[in-house]
Enzyme design. Structure first.
Site, PDB file in Angstrom:
ATOM      1  N   CYS A 124       4.491   9.337   0.087  1.00  0.00           N
ATOM      2  CA  CYS A 124       3.083   9.707   0.016  1.00  0.00           C
ATOM      3  C   CYS A 124       2.917  10.658  -1.158  1.00  0.00           C
ATOM      4  O   CYS A 124       3.596  11.677  -1.231  1.00  0.00           O
ATOM      5  CB  CYS A 124       2.611  10.369   1.305  1.00  0.00           C
TER       6      CYS A 124
ATOM      7  N   ARG B 142       0.833  -1.209   0.000  1.00  0.00           N
ATOM      8  CA  ARG B 142       0.000   0.000   0.000  1.00  0.00           C
ATOM      9  C   ARG B 142       0.872   1.266   0.000  1.00  0.00           C
ATOM     10  O   ARG B 142       0.922   2.014  -0.988  1.00  0.00           O
ATOM     11  CB  ARG B 142      -0.944  -0.027   1.220  1.00  0.00           C
TER      12      ARG B 142
HETATM   13  P1  HMG Z   1     -13.348  14.326  -2.538  1.00  0.00           P
HETATM   14  O1  HMG Z   1     -13.114  14.715  -3.943  1.00  0.00           O
HETATM   15  O2  HMG Z   1     -13.548  15.404  -1.525  1.00  0.00           O
HETATM   16  O3  HMG Z   1     -14.571  13.293  -2.479  1.00  0.00           O
HETATM   17  O4  HMG Z   1     -12.141  13.396  -2.103  1.00  0.00           O
HETATM   18  P2  HMG Z   1     -16.116  13.562  -2.286  1.00  0.00           P
HETATM   19  O5  HMG Z   1     -16.526  12.980  -0.979  1.00  0.00           O
HETATM   20  O6  HMG Z   1     -16.437  15.003  -2.571  1.00  0.00           O
HETATM   21  O7  HMG Z   1     -16.730  12.669  -3.478  1.00  0.00           O
HETATM   22  C1  HMG Z   1     -16.509  13.007  -4.840  1.00  0.00           C
HETATM   23  C2  HMG Z   1     -16.707  11.784  -5.734  1.00  0.00           C
HETATM   24  O8  HMG Z   1     -15.731  10.812  -5.419  1.00  0.00           O
HETATM   25  C3  HMG Z   1     -18.057  11.082  -5.534  1.00  0.00           C
HETATM   26  O9  HMG Z   1     -18.455  10.552  -6.812  1.00  0.00           O
HETATM   27  C4  HMG Z   1     -17.736   9.950  -4.614  1.00  0.00           C
HETATM   28  O10 HMG Z   1     -18.604   8.830  -4.750  1.00  0.00           O
HETATM   29  C5  HMG Z   1     -16.336   9.580  -5.095  1.00  0.00           C
HETATM   30  P3  HMG Z   1     -19.621  11.238  -7.691  1.00  0.00           P
HETATM   31  O11 HMG Z   1     -20.827  11.208  -6.781  1.00  0.00           O
HETATM   32  O12 HMG Z   1     -19.117  12.624  -7.936  1.00  0.00           O
HETATM   33  O13 HMG Z   1     -19.680  10.354  -8.881  1.00  0.00           O
HETATM   34  N1  HMG Z   1     -15.594   8.977  -3.992  1.00  0.00           N
HETATM   35  C6  HMG Z   1     -14.977   7.770  -4.045  1.00  0.00           C
HETATM   36  N2  HMG Z   1     -14.857   6.866  -5.003  1.00  0.00           N
HETATM   37  C7  HMG Z   1     -14.190   5.724  -4.700  1.00  0.00           C
HETATM   38  N3  HMG Z   1     -13.635   5.483  -3.490  1.00  0.00           N
HETATM   39  C8  HMG Z   1     -13.743   6.376  -2.490  1.00  0.00           C
HETATM   40  C9  HMG Z   1     -14.419   7.580  -2.765  1.00  0.00           C
HETATM   41  N4  HMG Z   1     -14.690   8.668  -2.009  1.00  0.00           N
HETATM   42  C10 HMG Z   1     -15.378   9.497  -2.759  1.00  0.00           C
HETATM   43  N5  HMG Z   1     -13.221   6.120  -1.278  1.00  0.00           N
HETATM   44  C11 HMG Z   1     -11.202  11.671  -0.706  1.00  0.00           C
HETATM   45  C12 HMG Z   1     -12.019  12.936  -0.752  1.00  0.00           C
HETATM   46  C13 HMG Z   1     -10.923  11.350   0.740  1.00  0.00           C
HETATM   47  C14 HMG Z   1     -12.005  10.543  -1.344  1.00  0.00           C
HETATM   48  C15 HMG Z   1      -9.889  11.903  -1.509  1.00  0.00           C
HETATM   49  O14 HMG Z   1      -9.261  13.031  -0.974  1.00  0.00           O
HETATM   50  C16 HMG Z   1      -8.933  10.738  -1.446  1.00  0.00           C
HETATM   51  O15 HMG Z   1      -9.200   9.679  -2.019  1.00  0.00           O
HETATM   52  N6  HMG Z   1      -7.802  10.884  -0.760  1.00  0.00           N
HETATM   53  C17 HMG Z   1      -6.828   9.808  -0.566  1.00  0.00           C
HETATM   54  C18 HMG Z   1      -5.404  10.300  -0.657  1.00  0.00           C
HETATM   55  C19 HMG Z   1      -4.470   9.155  -0.358  1.00  0.00           C
HETATM   56  O16 HMG Z   1      -4.784   7.993  -0.514  1.00  0.00           O
HETATM   57  N7  HMG Z   1      -3.251   9.494   0.096  1.00  0.00           N
HETATM   58  C20 HMG Z   1      -2.222   8.523   0.433  1.00  0.00           C
HETATM   59  C21 HMG Z   1      -2.506   7.767   1.717  1.00  0.00           C
HETATM   60  S1  HMG Z   1      -2.124   8.646   3.214  1.00  0.00           S
HETATM   61  C22 HMG Z   1      -0.490   8.250   3.544  1.00  0.00           C
HETATM   62  O17 HMG Z   1       0.170   7.693   2.715  1.00  0.00           O
HETATM   63  C23 HMG Z   1       0.083   8.519   4.904  1.00  0.00           C
HETATM   64  C24 HMG Z   1       0.245   7.241   5.733  1.00  0.00           C
HETATM   65  O18 HMG Z   1       1.076   6.300   5.066  1.00  0.00           O
HETATM   66  C25 HMG Z   1       0.876   7.570   7.090  1.00  0.00           C
HETATM   67  C26 HMG Z   1       2.088   8.440   7.016  1.00  0.00           C
HETATM   68  O19 HMG Z   1       3.036   8.140   6.281  1.00  0.00           O
HETATM   69  O20 HMG Z   1       2.109   9.422   7.767  1.00  0.00           O
HETATM   70  C27 HMG Z   1      -1.095   6.566   6.000  1.00  0.00           C
HETATM   71 MG    MG Z   2       3.482   6.394   5.059  1.00  0.00          MG
END
Ligand code: HMG
Ligand code: MG
Length: 306
Positions: A249, A24
């Site tokens: 990230c 992931r």
């Molecule tokens: P948004 O654009 O604000 O979403 O994104 P929304 O709630 O306004 O929805 C817009 C559209 O997206 C809708 O579709 C939803 O259904 C769809 P429409 O009605 O317009 O057709 N939608 C989705 N579709 C599929 N799967 C979903 C989903 N959610 C909404 N889950 C959101 C908000 C949170 C979804 C977006 O910002 C996002 O996906 N962010 C993820 C970013 C990410 O994955 N970053 C990397 C991981 S974090 C990390 O690596 C740190 C960590 O490792 C720890 C560390 O290192 O510190 C964990």
């Molecule tokens: Mg991380």
């Protein structure tokens, strides 16, 4: 294959749990998209190497992280083996997708800072809780286990230093939604050993004992292993790591690879701490993945043993 000489330190635990994030956190940051069968084989080999927990993928918006857009197909391909593996879920839409596939363990991921909450989740610091609250409640009602991550615990590329009180406030709020474990992320790898101790002390003072905490270090400044050792001495027994040191990230400038699982295992086995991991099988897996990705692993232990 060479093994580290073991000198047991009786003040340290006899066993620790490694929470593997390579499939992931590692693959989400690759410029190319790893083919589905290779992702499944990667997970299968990591489980086979004895890693007790392997985070499989993310049910985030596919446009935000195209590298993991095949999450549903991957879980279907993994079948029964996949169900017990944690998956990253940010919201109810992600939860619905995970529930449909029978996933039993999710991880939510909050931000300790305002800027990263907006960049990574499209929410303000406060709004993120409104997104996570129904997600965790429904996951718990469905019998799922929930892990919570908090990112930018040691510094933020846009905001600079992040006050310890702020990190503890966000982390406690995320944990109290109903998580069983809180993982403290040094997303951009700026933490140092003393800072680790101070943060862990502050969480302990806020009622979160080391048993409830995990640490998630990135190696940007070469401090990941030193920080892991500081957390180990403090009393933490769950360590996030990424096979071969893959990772970063996509929404955090200057986040480089995670602490390499092999480097962590070498240190832990050298201290006489059991991990259940077969280092040789793990190194073989990272060498194979480096070949899939077309570049050498950044892990020092992989380079030395390969
Ligand atoms: P948004 O654009 O604000 O979403 O994104 P929304 O709630 O306004 O929805 C817009 C559209 O997206 C809708 O579709 C939803 O259904 C769809 P429409 O009605 O317009 O057709 N939608 C989705 N579709 C599929 N799967 C979903 C989903 N959610 C909404 N889950 C959101 C908000 C949170 C979804 C977006 O910002 C996002 O996906 N962010 C993820 C970013 C990410 O994955 N970053 C990397 C991981 S974090 C990390 O690596 C740190 C960590 O490792 C720890 C560390 O290192 O510190 C964990
Ligand atoms: Mg991380």
């Amino acid at each position: 294959m060479r093994e580290p000489t073991t000198v047991r330190d009786e003040s340290l635990p006899e066993r620790v749990a490694i929470y593997e994030v390579g499939p992931r956190d590692g693959l989400q940051n690759e410029s190319g998209i790893v083919p589905l069968p290779a992702k499944a084989e990667f997970i299968h080999r990591l489980v086979g190497a004895g890693l007790p927990v392997v985070e499989a993928t993310s049910f985030v918006h596919p446009k935000w992280v195209p590298q993991l857009a095949d999450a549903a197909e991957l879980m279907e391909l993994l079948g029964e083996e996949g169900r017990r593996l944690p998956v990253l879920v940010p919201n109810e839409r992600g939860l619905d997708r995970a529930l449909e596939l029978g996933c039993e363990h999710i991880a939510i991921f909050g931000s300790a800072t305002e800027t990263f909450a907006r960049k990574n989740l499209n929410r303000s610091l406060d709004e993120q809780f409104a997104m996570f609250e129904p997600t965790v409640r429904r996951a718990r009602d469905a019998g799922m286990d929930v892990r919570a991550y908090v990112s930018m615990c040691f510094g933020d590329p846009w905001e600079g230093d992040v006050p310890v009180d702020q990190v503890v406030g966000v982390g406690k709020r995320l944990f109290d939604l109903g998580a069983s474990q809180l993982s403290l992320g040094d997303t951009i790898g700026v933490g140092t050993a003393g800072h680790v101790r101070v943060l862990l002390d502050a969480f302990n003072d806020a009622g979160l004992a080391d048993e409830l905490l995990a640490v998630h270090f990135h190696d940007t400044y070469g401090q990941a292993l030193a920080n892991a050792h500081a957390a180990l001495q403090h009393g933490v027994t769950t360590f996030d790591a990424s096979a071969g040191g893959l990772g970063g990230c996509p929404y955090a400038e200057s986040a480089t690879g995670n602490l390499a699982t092999e480097d962590l295992v070498w240190m832990l086995h050298g201290l006489g701490i059991d991990t259940g991991v077969d280092l040789e099988a793990l190194v073989r897996t990272s060498v194979w993945m480096a070949d899939v990705l077309g570049r050498p692993s950044p892990s020092r232990v992989v380079a030395a043993l390969a």
